[in-house]
Design a protein around this motif. Structure first.
Motif, short mmCIF file in Angstrom:
data_model
loop_
_atom_site.label_atom_id
_atom_site.label_comp_id
_atom_site.label_asym_id
_atom_site.label_seq_id
_atom_site.Cartn_x
_atom_site.Cartn_y
_atom_site.Cartn_z
N VAL A 35 -41.97 -74.85 26.08
CA VAL A 35 -41.94 -76.20 26.68
C VAL A 35 -43.24 -76.93 26.32
CG1 VAL A 35 -41.84 -77.53 28.82
CG2 VAL A 35 -40.51 -75.41 28.60
N PHE A 36 -43.08 -78.13 25.82
CA PHE A 36 -44.24 -78.94 25.44
C PHE A 36 -44.07 -80.37 25.97
CE2 PHE A 36 -43.79 -75.67 22.23
CZ PHE A 36 -45.08 -75.26 21.95
N TYR A 37 -45.15 -80.92 26.47
CA TYR A 37 -45.22 -82.36 26.69
C TYR A 37 -45.93 -82.95 25.47
CZ TYR A 37 -43.50 -82.51 31.48
OH TYR A 37 -42.70 -82.44 32.59
N VAL A 38 -45.29 -83.92 24.81
CA VAL A 38 -45.81 -84.44 23.55
C VAL A 38 -45.85 -85.97 23.59
CG1 VAL A 38 -44.94 -82.44 22.29
CG2 VAL A 38 -43.57 -84.53 22.36
N GLU A 39 -46.83 -86.52 22.91
CA GLU A 39 -46.95 -87.98 22.87
C GLU A 39 -45.96 -88.58 21.87
OE1 GLU A 39 -50.57 -91.27 22.89
OE2 GLU A 39 -50.97 -89.21 22.28
N ASN A 40 -45.66 -87.85 20.81
CA ASN A 40 -44.74 -88.33 19.79
C ASN A 40 -43.91 -87.15 19.30
OD1 ASN A 40 -43.81 -88.87 16.96
ND2 ASN A 40 -44.80 -90.84 17.29
N GLU A 41 -42.61 -87.19 19.54
CA GLU A 41 -41.77 -86.04 19.23
C GLU A 41 -41.75 -85.73 17.74
OE1 GLU A 41 -37.18 -84.45 19.92
OE2 GLU A 41 -37.92 -86.22 20.98
N ARG A 42 -41.63 -86.74 16.91
CA ARG A 42 -41.57 -86.51 15.46
C ARG A 42 -42.88 -85.88 14.95
NH1 ARG A 42 -40.58 -91.20 10.84
NH2 ARG A 42 -40.59 -89.80 9.03
N THR A 43 -44.01 -86.44 15.39
CA THR A 43 -45.31 -85.90 14.98
C THR A 43 -45.47 -84.46 15.46
OG1 THR A 43 -46.28 -88.11 15.10
CG2 THR A 43 -47.80 -86.26 15.09
N LEU A 60 -37.06 -75.30 21.20
CA LEU A 60 -38.14 -75.80 22.05
C LEU A 60 -37.67 -76.98 22.90
CD1 LEU A 60 -41.04 -75.76 19.43
CD2 LEU A 60 -40.30 -73.91 20.96
N ARG A 61 -38.35 -77.18 24.00
CA ARG A 61 -38.10 -78.33 24.87
C ARG A 61 -39.30 -79.26 24.75
NH1 ARG A 61 -36.48 -77.71 31.28
NH2 ARG A 61 -35.75 -79.86 31.62
N LEU A 62 -39.07 -80.40 24.07
CA LEU A 62 -40.14 -81.37 23.87
C LEU A 62 -39.94 -82.54 24.83
CD1 LEU A 62 -40.35 -81.42 19.95
CD2 LEU A 62 -41.53 -79.92 21.58
N LEU A 63 -40.86 -82.68 25.76
CA LEU A 63 -40.78 -83.71 26.78
C LEU A 63 -41.79 -84.81 26.48
CD1 LEU A 63 -40.73 -81.17 29.75
CD2 LEU A 63 -38.74 -82.38 28.79
N LEU A 64 -41.35 -86.05 26.53
CA LEU A 64 -42.20 -87.16 26.11
C LEU A 64 -43.21 -87.56 27.18
CD1 LEU A 64 -39.77 -89.56 24.21
CD2 LEU A 64 -41.59 -88.14 23.24
N MET A 65 -44.35 -88.01 26.69
CA MET A 65 -45.37 -88.63 27.55
C MET A 65 -46.14 -89.64 26.69
SD MET A 65 -48.49 -85.89 27.61
CE MET A 65 -49.30 -85.56 26.03
N HIS A 66 -45.95 -90.90 26.97
CA HIS A 66 -46.74 -91.94 26.30
C HIS A 66 -46.73 -93.19 27.16
CE1 HIS A 66 -42.99 -93.83 24.94
NE2 HIS A 66 -42.61 -92.67 24.40
#
Length: 238
Positions: A35-43, A60-66
């Motif tokens: 599990v990751f909180y990411v600012e940009n999913e593609r990056t 993986l579970r990519l959760l957005l934060m921006h």
């Protein structure tokens, strides 16, 4: 009750060509996380694959934060309380500095979940190190106002503070507005004020120069669309 999960603050590259700047110990940790909180999913996807091609992104579970999508803090708390470890990945550099990752860290502290900051490139510190300006007393103020009248006023205020406190002032701008920012600095600062431009840090095109306002006026660099940090110092550099 299970022990809470950990929050790993995972550094990423400042430049696509700078994977060498990521310490080797980061990859084994990343491979354990789901599990990751990411600012940009593609990056983030591109970066994780660059760290280790065996990582299966679809698992993986990519959760957005921006800015336009605040992190789901209730979900972060739930995951941590269930014992799930979470990785936090910024768009560039170290997370929780000039990005929303600090909100996940706040959640972790609220439930006594361990927070593990990991070593990696940080453009603020690298720029300060290379500027020749005061590294014992400095202030990072993030983004300045967009419009020139307000921005010019802020620049003059930062210059005054720098002189009074012997304090280096650091700030950033959206890359496509770098050139107007530089013009406003030169239009509003005194001739002997020192200005450092640190652009494309860690990239093959890295550019870091410190000059007086008077010197910059004779040769303004082209920094349009280049990730950059500006540093201002109104005290004397020996």
């Amino acid at each position: 009750m299970n022990a809470p999960g950990k929050v790993y603050l995972i550094p990423t590259v400042l430049s696509a060509d700078a994977l060498y700047s990521i310490p080797a110990y980061v990859t084994p940790i990343v491979k354990q996380l789901r599990v990751f909180y990411v600012e940009n999913e593609r990056t983030a996807r591109r970066y994780l694959k660059a760290l280790d091609r065996s990582i299966v992104i679809d698992d993986l579970r990519l959760l957005l934060m921006h800015e336009n999508h605040p992190p789901d803090l209730a979900l972060a708390k739930k995951l941590l309380l269930e014992g799930t470890d979470i990785g936090v990945i910024s768009e560039a550099g170290c997370p929780a500095i000039a990005d929303p990752g600090h909100l996940i860290v706040q959640v972790a502290h609220s439930i006594d979940a361990p927070v593990i900051p990991m070593i990696g490139p940080n453009s603020i510190l690298l720029a300060l190190m290379a500027s020749g300006m005061n590294g014992q007393n400095f202030q990072f103020v993030g983004y300045l106002p967009i419009k020139s009248p307000e921005r010019g006023k802020m620049i003059r205020e930062l210059e005054e503070i720098s002189g009074k406190k012997n304090q280096t002032q650091l700030f950033i701008e959206t890359p496509y507005r770098n050139n107007p920012m530089m013009r406003d600095i030169l239009d509003n600062c005194k001739d002997d004020t020192q200005v450092c431009i640190a652009a494309d840090i860690t990239a093959p095109t890295e550019y870091i120069k410190t000059k007086t306002v008077k010197e910059w006026k004779t040769a303004i660099p082209e920094i349009h669309k280049k990730p950059a940090i500006f540093l201002l110092y109104a005290a004397e550099i020996i």
